[in-house]
Each structure stands twice: as C-alpha cells, then as structure tokens.
Design an enzyme around this catalytic site. Structure first.
Site, mmCIF file in Angstrom:
data_model
loop_
_atom_site.group_PDB
_atom_site.id
_atom_site.type_symbol
_atom_site.label_atom_id
_atom_site.label_comp_id
_atom_site.label_asym_id
_atom_site.label_seq_id
_atom_site.Cartn_x
_atom_site.Cartn_y
_atom_site.Cartn_z
ATOM 1 N N GLN A 156 28.149 31.935 34.524
ATOM 2 C CA GLN A 156 27.544 33.024 33.757
ATOM 3 C C GLN A 156 28.598 33.740 32.899
ATOM 4 O O GLN A 156 28.351 34.078 31.740
ATOM 5 C CB GLN A 156 26.882 34.010 34.719
ATOM 6 C CG GLN A 156 26.338 35.257 34.066
ATOM 7 C CD GLN A 156 25.473 36.052 35.011
ATOM 8 O OE1 GLN A 156 24.301 35.763 35.157
ATOM 9 N NE2 GLN A 156 26.026 37.064 35.645
ATOM 10 N N GLN A 208 15.033 34.344 33.827
ATOM 11 C CA GLN A 208 16.104 33.502 34.349
ATOM 12 C C GLN A 208 15.741 32.804 35.656
ATOM 13 O O GLN A 208 16.586 32.178 36.286
ATOM 14 C CB GLN A 208 17.406 34.304 34.495
ATOM 15 C CG GLN A 208 17.413 35.351 35.585
ATOM 16 C CD GLN A 208 18.658 36.229 35.502
ATOM 17 O OE1 GLN A 208 18.844 36.975 34.554
ATOM 18 N NE2 GLN A 208 19.523 36.131 36.496
ATOM 19 N N VAL A 246 33.943 39.742 45.452
ATOM 20 C CA VAL A 246 34.066 40.558 46.666
ATOM 21 C C VAL A 246 33.405 39.783 47.803
ATOM 22 O O VAL A 246 32.270 39.304 47.672
ATOM 23 C CB VAL A 246 33.392 41.938 46.482
ATOM 24 C CG1 VAL A 246 33.485 42.746 47.763
ATOM 25 C CG2 VAL A 246 34.035 42.684 45.330
ATOM 26 N N ASP A 281 29.592 34.691 39.694
ATOM 27 C CA ASP A 281 28.743 33.842 38.858
ATOM 28 C C ASP A 281 29.618 33.294 37.729
ATOM 29 O O ASP A 281 29.519 33.729 36.584
ATOM 30 C CB ASP A 281 27.566 34.649 38.322
ATOM 31 C CG ASP A 281 26.689 35.176 39.438
ATOM 32 O OD1 ASP A 281 25.761 34.482 39.833
ATOM 33 O OD2 ASP A 281 26.971 36.290 39.951
ATOM 34 N N HIS A 287 28.654 44.539 43.497
ATOM 35 C CA HIS A 287 28.214 45.318 42.336
ATOM 36 C C HIS A 287 29.096 46.558 42.150
ATOM 37 O O HIS A 287 29.469 46.905 41.037
ATOM 38 C CB HIS A 287 26.759 45.780 42.516
ATOM 39 C CG HIS A 287 25.758 44.678 42.599
ATOM 40 N ND1 HIS A 287 25.014 44.444 43.733
ATOM 41 C CD2 HIS A 287 25.367 43.739 41.707
ATOM 42 C CE1 HIS A 287 24.198 43.427 43.519
ATOM 43 N NE2 HIS A 287 24.395 42.977 42.297
ATOM 44 N N MET A 333 29.722 38.157 48.777
ATOM 45 C CA MET A 333 28.563 39.052 48.834
ATOM 46 C C MET A 333 27.530 38.630 47.804
ATOM 47 O O MET A 333 27.873 38.244 46.689
ATOM 48 C CB MET A 333 29.009 40.481 48.582
ATOM 49 C CG MET A 333 29.823 41.007 49.712
ATOM 50 S SD MET A 333 29.922 42.788 49.645
ATOM 51 C CE MET A 333 31.001 43.057 51.036
HETATM 52 P P1 AMP Z 1 23.203 40.213 40.280
HETATM 53 O O1 AMP Z 1 22.594 41.522 40.653
HETATM 54 O O2 AMP Z 1 23.299 39.247 41.406
HETATM 55 O O3 AMP Z 1 22.623 39.639 39.009
HETATM 56 O O4 AMP Z 1 24.720 40.549 39.934
HETATM 57 C C1 AMP Z 1 25.069 41.501 38.966
HETATM 58 C C2 AMP Z 1 26.532 41.355 38.662
HETATM 59 O O5 AMP Z 1 27.286 41.554 39.853
HETATM 60 C C3 AMP Z 1 26.899 39.949 38.137
HETATM 61 O O6 AMP Z 1 27.856 40.078 37.099
HETATM 62 C C4 AMP Z 1 27.475 39.293 39.360
HETATM 63 O O7 AMP Z 1 28.401 38.262 39.055
HETATM 64 C C5 AMP Z 1 28.166 40.460 40.026
HETATM 65 N N1 AMP Z 1 28.353 40.167 41.447
HETATM 66 C C6 AMP Z 1 27.411 39.794 42.342
HETATM 67 N N2 AMP Z 1 27.969 39.544 43.541
HETATM 68 C C7 AMP Z 1 29.292 39.752 43.409
HETATM 69 C C8 AMP Z 1 30.422 39.657 44.287
HETATM 70 N N3 AMP Z 1 30.287 39.276 45.553
HETATM 71 N N4 AMP Z 1 31.633 39.952 43.788
HETATM 72 C C9 AMP Z 1 31.782 40.328 42.492
HETATM 73 N N5 AMP Z 1 30.777 40.451 41.617
HETATM 74 C C10 AMP Z 1 29.545 40.158 42.056
#
Ligand code: AMP
Length: 281
Positions: free
Chosen positions: A153, A61, A176, A150, A37, A184
């Site tokens: 997405q 979702q 990341v 994602d 994030h 992550m």
């Molecule tokens: P989430 O809180 O899981 O819905 O993720 C919020 C945003 O952070 C989304 O756009 C995810 O794709 C991105 N995100 C989550 N994990 C990672 C990661 N390991 N590397 C890069 N972006 C991430």
C-alpha cells in the site's frame, strides 16, 4: 477535537487552517484503532500543527467475498482512545458521503496493484487509491501517514502521489508489534486463542527469512522462500497465500540474494487472512 462527517465541513476546516498558515498531518484509518494507528497519529502530531484522523471502512477496497460487512467497528472505543490525543478533527463520513448514488470515478493503479496481495485481492489497490485520492482532496494535508505494515500500500500510494502530482509528503511509519511479535492489526480480533498463538508463525518466518538472507549461505531467494514455507506449513492452522522477496521501491521480484529488499507474506490462520513483512538491509 471536532468530529466532522461531511466533505463540505471537512474542506472548510482544512481551508481555514491553511489560511492561517498551519500545516495539516493526515492519518487515514478504517477504525478499530490500536497502537499501530496511534504510532502514526503521534508522528503526525509531532510533525504538524494540526492532525486529522479519518475513520472510514472503504467498501471499494473489499472484494465480494471479503470481510467488509463484518470488519471490526468500535466507534465508541475509538472516540475514547482518540479524545485523549491532541487531534484537531476526526473525519467520520458515511459511505454515501464518499460514494453517493451514481459514483463512477475510480482510479486504476496498473500492474503494481496486481502483484503480491493484488493477486487474490484484484481491485483492492484500485479501491485504496480511489478513496485515498478522495480523502486527500477533502482533507488537503501537507503530510499523510501510512504504516509499513501494509508495505505494498505504501508503494502504491507513493506512486500515486508522484504520478498525479499531489504535493503531499508520504511518511511511512514502522510496524508496531505485540510483545510476542505479532503485527498489530484490527483483524487480529477475529483470531481464537489457538489461532492467535498460531499467528506468531508469520513473524517467526520473516525473522527466519531475514536471517537466511543475511547469513551469506544462501545465493538465491527461491531456497529461502522454500525454507520459510516449510516452517509455516509446520503449523496446521496456517495456509500460505504467498511469500515473496521483492525490491523495496518497486516491488520487483528478486532472485539473487540482494539488499535492501523486503520479504512480504500473506497467510491465512483459520479463516483470517493476515499480512506481514520485514525489510532486509
Ligand atoms: P487500517 O485501519 O488497517 O486501514 O490502517 C490504517 C493505517 O494504519 C495504515 O496506514 C496501516 O498501514 C497502519 N497500520 C495498521 N497496523 C499497523 C501496525 N501494526 N503498525 C504500523 N502501522 C499500522
């Protein structure tokens, strides 16, 4: 950093910035924040006058048998981590603020939402598109940041923005990973020590698939997917949901080895469903 919980206040905050000619970068999240994030947040901070982060676990979702109720929440930790960054506002609405009683206007993203993750998560991308549309209307950003983690997405959101004429730049940031390669994810907290070790098989299989794609020895993707499958199945804790090799822009299935393409997979480690992908070019 302002903490904003209502749509009215969030819109007033953004309108004021716009009237001052300031650009707004937006990072939508579901909280339980980690380095993945923060890479999005840092990109936004670098590229915009003001950054807004939303934390909202979006019920629309999640399917009926999914983990909405136990999705990791760490508001205190999130606030501590986020307050050291140069963020203008955190938008932290309650579910009723986003979906008040009688709410019935949902987006339908079409076929793109029914492939890959959409096979097992039927309405997932409709729910994502609905909340992202609503958040875009509330935050009114110039740019919005999403993670390659994602992958499907990002394709759905870019299509949504194009087709509904949002006029927002979608910035996709690289995945990341932990030092050992695990992507992550807030859901990694579900993993036991043993499962955490087993989860490494996702990244290993993706690297293996990428190597095969680039080796010049394989003509079709079926045999590559089979070899990846065999590798993943060697771990007794891993259960494959899907492995697909698709086009980077439209996610169409690719039979003959071509680049650029993206290998996407979803694998259950114990009861935790993990996704990961790798772009091959
Ligand atoms: P989430 O809180 O899981 O819905 O993720 C919020 C945003 O952070 C989304 O756009 C995810 O794709 C991105 N995100 C989550 N994990 C990672 C990661 N390991 N590397 C890069 N972006 C991430």
């Amino acid at each position: 950093m302002q903490i904003i919980t209502t749509i009215k206040e969030m819109q007033a905050f953004s309108k004021k910035l716009k009237s001052e000619g300031k650009s707004i970068g937006f990072v939508p999240t579901m909280g339980a924040l980690h380095e993945g994030h923060f890479s999005l947040v840092n990109s936004s901070i670098n590229e915009n006058d003001v950054t807004v982060v939303s934390i909202f676990v979006n019920p629309a979702q999640f399917g009926p048998n999914e983990d909405f109720n136990k999705y990791p929440k760490d508001h205190k930790g999130d606030m501590e981590k986020i307050s050291s960054l140069n963020i203008g506002a955190v938008f932290l609405p309650e579910v009723v603020e986003i979906y008040p009683k009688g709410f019935s206007t949902f987006l339908y993203v079409g076929g793109i939402g029914g492939i890959l993750c959409g096979v097992s998560r039927r309405d997932h991308f409709n729910g994502v598109a609905t909340v992202v549309t609503k958040l875009f209307n509330i935050v009114m950003p110039d740019r919005a940041y999403f993670g390659q983690k994602d992958y499907q997405q990002t394709v759905v959101i870019k299509k949504l923005v194009r087709e509904l004429g949002f006029g927002i730049d979608i910035v996709v940031c690289p995945i990341v990973r932990e030092e050992d390669g695990l992507a992550m994810s807030s859901r990694n907290t579900y993993l036991s020590d043993e499962e955490r070790k087993a989860a490494l098989i996702l990244h290993k299989a993706l690297e293996y698939g990428k190597m095969l794609m680039l080796s010049g020895r394989e003509e079709n993707t079926t045999s590559i997917k089979l070899k990846m499958e065999t590798l993943i199945k060697s771990d007794p804790l891993a259960a494959i949901e899907y492995i697909e090799i698709v086009g980077t822009e439209y996610l169409e299935k690719i039979d003959e080895v071509t680049t650029p393409s993206v290998i996407c997979l979803a694998v259950k480690i114990g009861s935790t469903r993990l996704i990961d992908n790798i772009v091959v070019k």
